[in-house]
Design a protein around this motif. Structure first.
Motif, PDB file in Angstrom:
ATOM      1  N   ILE A 145      -8.466  16.691   3.654  1.00 52.14           N
ATOM      2  CA  ILE A 145      -7.145  16.690   4.291  1.00 52.14           C
ATOM      3  C   ILE A 145      -7.193  17.510   5.572  1.00 52.14           C
ATOM      4  O   ILE A 145      -7.694  18.640   5.581  1.00 52.14           O
ATOM      5  CB  ILE A 145      -6.068  17.257   3.342  1.00 52.14           C
ATOM      6  CG1 ILE A 145      -6.076  16.500   2.013  1.00 52.14           C
ATOM      7  CG2 ILE A 145      -4.692  17.193   3.989  1.00 52.14           C
ATOM      8  CD1 ILE A 145      -5.803  15.016   2.138  1.00 52.14           C
ATOM      9  N   ALA A 146      -6.646  16.947   6.668  1.00 52.20           N
ATOM     10  CA  ALA A 146      -6.560  17.672   7.942  1.00 52.20           C
ATOM     11  C   ALA A 146      -5.389  18.643   7.858  1.00 52.20           C
ATOM     12  O   ALA A 146      -4.316  18.418   8.434  1.00 52.20           O
ATOM     13  CB  ALA A 146      -6.391  16.692   9.098  1.00 52.20           C
ATOM     14  N   SER A 147      -5.603  19.719   7.103  1.00 51.84           N
ATOM     15  CA  SER A 147      -4.502  20.615   6.743  1.00 51.84           C
ATOM     16  C   SER A 147      -3.843  21.245   7.968  1.00 51.84           C
ATOM     17  O   SER A 147      -2.611  21.368   8.029  1.00 51.84           O
ATOM     18  CB  SER A 147      -5.010  21.708   5.793  1.00 51.84           C
ATOM     19  OG  SER A 147      -6.119  22.382   6.360  1.00 51.84           O
ATOM     20  N   ASP A 148      -4.649  21.624   8.975  1.00 51.26           N
ATOM     21  CA  ASP A 148      -4.061  22.261  10.156  1.00 51.26           C
ATOM     22  C   ASP A 148      -3.108  21.308  10.878  1.00 51.26           C
ATOM     23  O   ASP A 148      -1.979  21.674  11.236  1.00 51.26           O
ATOM     24  CB  ASP A 148      -5.168  22.711  11.110  1.00 51.26           C
ATOM     25  CG  ASP A 148      -5.994  23.855  10.538  1.00 51.26           C
ATOM     26  OD1 ASP A 148      -5.494  24.510   9.595  1.00 51.26           O
ATOM     27  OD2 ASP A 148      -7.114  24.079  11.018  1.00 51.26           O
ATOM     28  N   THR A 149      -3.580  20.078  11.082  1.00 49.18           N
ATOM     29  CA  THR A 149      -2.747  19.095  11.777  1.00 49.18           C
ATOM     30  C   THR A 149      -1.529  18.727  10.943  1.00 49.18           C
ATOM     31  O   THR A 149      -0.412  18.587  11.455  1.00 49.18           O
ATOM     32  CB  THR A 149      -3.559  17.822  12.085  1.00 49.18           C
ATOM     33  OG1 THR A 149      -4.758  18.185  12.749  1.00 49.18           O
ATOM     34  CG2 THR A 149      -2.756  16.861  12.948  1.00 49.18           C
ATOM     35  N   ALA A 150      -1.741  18.540   9.620  1.00 45.97           N
ATOM     36  CA  ALA A 150      -0.636  18.164   8.733  1.00 45.97           C
ATOM     37  C   ALA A 150       0.435  19.248   8.712  1.00 45.97           C
ATOM     38  O   ALA A 150       1.639  18.953   8.780  1.00 45.97           O
ATOM     39  CB  ALA A 150      -1.161  17.914   7.324  1.00 45.97           C
ATOM     40  N   ILE A 151      -0.001  20.524   8.629  1.00 44.66           N
ATOM     41  CA  ILE A 151       0.957  21.630   8.623  1.00 44.66           C
ATOM     42  C   ILE A 151       1.704  21.690   9.953  1.00 44.66           C
ATOM     43  O   ILE A 151       2.920  21.922   9.990  1.00 44.66           O
ATOM     44  CB  ILE A 151       0.234  22.963   8.340  1.00 44.66           C
ATOM     45  CG1 ILE A 151      -0.269  22.990   6.881  1.00 44.66           C
ATOM     46  CG2 ILE A 151       1.157  24.146   8.609  1.00 44.66           C
ATOM     47  CD1 ILE A 151      -1.139  24.178   6.563  1.00 44.66           C
ATOM     48  N   GLU A 152       0.988  21.440  11.049  1.00 46.56           N
ATOM     49  CA  GLU A 152       1.624  21.452  12.368  1.00 46.56           C
ATOM     50  C   GLU A 152       2.691  20.361  12.471  1.00 46.56           C
ATOM     51  O   GLU A 152       3.788  20.593  12.979  1.00 46.56           O
ATOM     52  CB  GLU A 152       0.558  21.240  13.447  1.00 46.56           C
ATOM     53  CG  GLU A 152       1.115  21.217  14.858  1.00 46.56           C
ATOM     54  CD  GLU A 152       0.045  20.913  15.892  1.00 46.56           C
ATOM     55  OE1 GLU A 152       0.418  20.597  17.038  1.00 46.56           O
ATOM     56  OE2 GLU A 152      -1.155  20.968  15.546  1.00 46.56           O
ATOM     57  N   ILE A 153       2.375  19.177  11.949  1.00 44.96           N
ATOM     58  CA  ILE A 153       3.325  18.060  12.011  1.00 44.96           C
ATOM     59  C   ILE A 153       4.549  18.346  11.146  1.00 44.96           C
ATOM     60  O   ILE A 153       5.696  18.195  11.587  1.00 44.96           O
ATOM     61  CB  ILE A 153       2.635  16.753  11.563  1.00 44.96           C
ATOM     62  CG1 ILE A 153       1.597  16.321  12.605  1.00 44.96           C
ATOM     63  CG2 ILE A 153       3.668  15.642  11.361  1.00 44.96           C
ATOM     64  CD1 ILE A 153       0.740  15.165  12.161  1.00 44.96           C
ATOM     65  N   VAL A 154       4.314  18.780   9.895  1.00 43.35           N
ATOM     66  CA  VAL A 154       5.427  19.025   8.976  1.00 43.35           C
ATOM     67  C   VAL A 154       6.304  20.171   9.479  1.00 43.35           C
ATOM     68  O   VAL A 154       7.537  20.073   9.465  1.00 43.35           O
ATOM     69  CB  VAL A 154       4.890  19.327   7.555  1.00 43.35           C
ATOM     70  CG1 VAL A 154       6.032  19.753   6.642  1.00 43.35           C
ATOM     71  CG2 VAL A 154       4.192  18.105   6.979  1.00 43.35           C
ATOM     72  N   SER A 155       5.660  21.274   9.922  1.00 41.00           N
ATOM     73  CA  SER A 155       6.450  22.410  10.425  1.00 41.00           C
ATOM     74  C   SER A 155       7.218  22.021  11.685  1.00 41.00           C
ATOM     75  O   SER A 155       8.351  22.470  11.899  1.00 41.00           O
ATOM     76  CB  SER A 155       5.534  23.605  10.705  1.00 41.00           C
ATOM     77  OG  SER A 155       4.548  23.269  11.674  1.00 41.00           O
ATOM     78  N   GLY A 156       6.601  21.159  12.521  1.00 45.66           N
ATOM     79  CA  GLY A 156       7.293  20.686  13.716  1.00 45.66           C
ATOM     80  C   GLY A 156       8.525  19.868  13.371  1.00 45.66           C
ATOM     81  O   GLY A 156       9.568  19.979  14.020  1.00 45.66           O
ATOM     82  N   ILE A 157       8.401  19.039  12.338  1.00 39.99           N
ATOM     83  CA  ILE A 157       9.531  18.225  11.898  1.00 39.99           C
ATOM     84  C   ILE A 157      10.673  19.111  11.403  1.00 39.99           C
ATOM     85  O   ILE A 157      11.841  18.921  11.755  1.00 39.99           O
ATOM     86  CB  ILE A 157       9.094  17.238  10.799  1.00 39.99           C
ATOM     87  CG1 ILE A 157       8.178  16.160  11.398  1.00 39.99           C
ATOM     88  CG2 ILE A 157      10.295  16.580  10.136  1.00 39.99           C
ATOM     89  CD1 ILE A 157       7.543  15.261  10.355  1.00 39.99           C
TER      90      ILE A 157
END
Length: 755
Positions: A145-157
């Motif tokens: 899982i691309a955790s850094d990118t996923a966290i960035e996307i979810v936190s951005g949302i």
């Protein structure tokens, strides 16, 4: 082996088209609500402008397609067949989930859906791979899982909710402070300045930032001169300021309408640019994966490292998707139901609220009022008085209006909604961040409505409850998307192509069922006339206007009463539950009419007091009718639902006799009120005593049966309750007839006297 993947690509293409249809139906609220709510331009014009924006925005979404390929998981850690399972599970889940929310008439986030579906399916596939490995454990999940990118996307949302609400409220507060509600009377140069700022913002953030990354082929050269931000903004502002002043001073045209037109275009374009990945990003990712796999000779264990790199954009697919989105926008009826929710929560005036208050909304309102009072105490009196004066409502936006279809808010708020939402979404798109357009546009609209004091003490708890319901729906979307996609990926992993066929068939069945139910509900809504508000200021006018409403109530009351008792007799629980929903709907509609009494009275002149009393009395009687029907429906449903003893044969026989008589009275009354031949009411009034005597005789018979036979206590209680409530129902029905007949008789006498 390759044939299976060809079939899978065909299925994914079909799912992509379906997803576009249900996705646009859901997301149409994002770019239509401000223009529709303000009624600045016709609906047809709105649709044409939005269609052009979508078509152009589709071309700017090419860079966003990378999110579906590599934004949530590391494609190099998966084989081709595993990637295809993930993509297939995601698309099936997305179609079903969005269709469910559309059917409920609630706006949800397609971005949240696709992100958590990709995350759920990828996590499931990762855990399956880990489970089959002898060396890996759960701690190795981060490798897949691309955790850094996923966290960035979810936190951005999530962060976008706060940012959109705050900026929307701040910009609206400053705009209203400058322009006031009576903006048409303000100096023209203020409108010119507002127009210059708005058009500059739309120009830069949408055309420059939004389209700069688009794959426009030979047309990309037009963005070469925009590399210097300050120069571009400076010259842009000068140009648009001069343009706005000429537009206002020389041409004498409404700059706010122009901002709404361009804002709708820009927001539609920003929506397509940011959200198209949500609908076709996964199928395009699958298509790219298949091309890479085929070019490599279709090996069995082929890792998808190529998906992590740069791949050519599929411009023809983007154009095709844009066409499908435009067609959906024009022909989807579900989109209008979703738009209504957002417009209702943001409208300026009070009225019938769609959502009920809850403990949290009451808590927030109570302490917000205390906080506002505290700020007002420490604020200088002159500043407080100045701000209050700037926020005084203009007559055109006041509560007194005879137009039932008046705008939900004015042009200034619509302009700010479109401008702020467009800027935020375009900015995110330029950085290839899949911002939730639903979150942004909805929260901007809520922020501007709060700043505009649309959430007064009369409506705040209901509006906040509505916002909390919608936001809660978004979190439900995330959880449901993650869970469903993971389950579907697991099923496909073990079931193979047969599982895919089964899930696709399930999706087709559920969507078809949803479509049929939606059409049926629309048909029922057309057949069941909505109760109309009276707006006349004379008794004769009220009689004419309200007679249609009374006829509708009598028709629906007749059906509800007979269907409920027939359901009780046959012990049909489904029919009883449907009847209970119908009685609740009628009660809500009548409450809506009663809530309008304030506005009705405000529109009356001094000579029309009699008209207001007549109308209030009529609504009081109609409410009594709905309450009697609610009691009969509730008690009958509870009796059958609790599996109590059924009615005796003699009771059923007596009830059928009463049903037949009441049906006739309601039918005759409905015809009279429909035709407005009120002289016929005299016959119905004379039948009052006979009908009530019939009901009383049935009560006496039941008393004797109770004393002489072994009756069920629950059965007897229900039966007495039905008879007593039936008597009340008939009493109030006859009272309505008497009221209209007496006014009709009086008006006829007055006419004869005048002759």
């Amino acid at each position: 082996m390759g044939d299976i993947y060809i079939y899978m690509l065909i299925i994914l293409a079909g799912l992509a088209i379906t997803d576009l249809v249900v996705g646009v139906s859901n997301d149409a609220v994002n770019f239509l609500n401000s223009a529709i709510g303000s009624k600045a331009i016709s609906f047809k014009t709105i649709m044409i402008i939005a269609s052009l924006g979508i078509a152009l925005g589709a071309l700017s979404s090419s860079g966003m397609m990378e999110v579906a390929r590599k934004g949530i998981f590391n494609p190099g850690e998966f084989y081709f067949d595993e990637i295809m399972i993930v993509f297939m599970a995601v698309m099936i889940t997305d179609v079903l989930l969005l269709d469910f929310f559309n059917s409920m008439g609630l706006p949800t986030s397609t971005t949240v859906s696709i992100v958590f579906e990709l995350l759920g399916a990828a996590v499931c596939m990762s855990l399956l791979k880990i489970g089959e490995s002898d060396t890996e454990t759960f701690l190795d999940l981060g490798k897949y899982i691309a955790s850094d990118t996923a966290i960035e996307i979810v936190s951005g949302i999530l962060l976008s909710v706060v940012i959109a609400f705050t900026i929307g409220a701040l910009v609206q507060f400053l705009s209203r402070l400058m322009l006031t509600f009576n903006y048409s009377k303000r100096p023209a140069f203020l409108a010119g300045i507002f127009g210059g700022l708005s058009l500059t913002s739309l120009y830069y953030f949408i055309l420059v930032k939004g389209l700069k990354g688009a794959d426009l082929g030979a047309l990309n050269f037009i963005f070469d001169y925009t590399t210097d931000v300050y120069t571009t903004l400076g010259y842009g502002f000068i140009f648009w300021l001069v343009f706005s002043l000429i537009y206002v001073y020389v041409l004498k045209w409404d700059i706010y309408k122009l901002i709404i037109i361009l804002g709708t275009f820009g927001l539609a374009m920003a929506f397509a640019g940011n959200d198209l990945v949500n609908f076709i990003g996964v199928p395009i990712g699958a298509y790219d994966a298949y091309n890479v796999w085929s070019a490599a000779g279709s090996p069995a264990d082929f890792t998808m490292d190529a998906l992590a790199g740069q791949l050519p954009s599929q411009r023809w697919l983007l154009l095709l998707a844009g066409v499908v989105m435009v067609l959906t926008l024009w022909f989807s009826s579900k989109a209008q139901a979703v738009v209504k929710t957002s417009v209702d929560l943001a409208r300026q005036d009070s009225g019938t609220e769609r959502f009920k208050s809850n403990a949290l909304s009451r808590y927030l309102v109570r302490y917000s009022i205390l906080a506002a009072e505290g700020v007002e105490r420490i604020m200088p009196a002159k500043a407080s008085a100045y701000i209050s004066k700037r926020f005084e409502k203009a007559p055109s936006l006041g509560i007194v209006s005879k137009n039932a279809d008046k705008p939900a808010f004015d042009y200034v708020r619509a302009s700010v909604n479109l401008m702020v939402a467009s800027i935020l979404i375009s900015l995110a798109t330029s950085y290839k961040l899949p911002l939730s357009t639903t979150y942004v546009t909805f929260m901007v609209a809520m922020g501007t409505s709060l700043a505009d004091k649309a959430w007064g003490t009369e409506s705040a708890v209901y509006r906040i409850a509505g916002v909390l319901n919608v936001i809660g729906g978004w979190f439900f979307t995330a959880f449901s998307a993650f869970t469903a996609a993971a389950i579907f990926a697991y099923i496909i992993y073990w079931g193979g192509f047969y599982a895919i066929i089964g899930l696709v068939v399930l999706a087709v069945v559920l969507i078809t069922r949803s479509f049929i139910m939606h059409k049926r509900s629309q048909t029922q809504q057309k057949v069941t006339d909505e109760l109309q508000k009276a707006e006349s200021n004379t008794i004769q006018g009220i009689i004419e206007e309200s007679s249609e409403t009374v006829a509708t109530v009598f028709k629906r009351a007749r059906d509800m009463y007979s269907n409920t008792l027939e359901g009780l007799i046959t012990q049909d629980l489904g029919s009883l539950k449907s009847g209970r929903k119908a009685t609740k709907k009628l009660a809500v509609e009548i409450d809506g009419l009663r809530n309008n009494i304030y506005f009705f009275i405000k529109n009356l002149d001094e000579k029309s007091i009699g008209a207001s009393k007549f109308y209030i009395d009529v609504l009081g009687h109609l409410q009594d009718i709905s309450q009697s029907l609610e009691y009969i429906s509730r008690s009958s449903t509870d009796h059958i639902n609790n599996n109590h003893k059924s009615l005796k044969f003699t009771q059923i026989k007596d009830l059928k006799e009463i049903i037949e008589r009441i049906q006739k009275i309601f039918d005759d009354s409905k015809k009279i009120f429909k035709s407005k031949e009120f002289s016929g009411l005299e016959k119905i009034i004379y039948e009052k005593r006979e009908l009530l005597q019939l009901v009383d005789s049935k009560i006496e018979k039941q008393v004797k049966r109770t004393k002489n036979t072994d009756e069920s206590p629950k059965n007897t209680t229900l039966y007495f309750g039905l008879l007593l409530e039936t008597r009340d129902l008939m009493n109030v029905t006859i009272q309505v007839a008497e009221q209209y007949y007496s006014e009709y008789d009086a008006s006829r006498f007055d006419n004869e006297e005048s002759e």
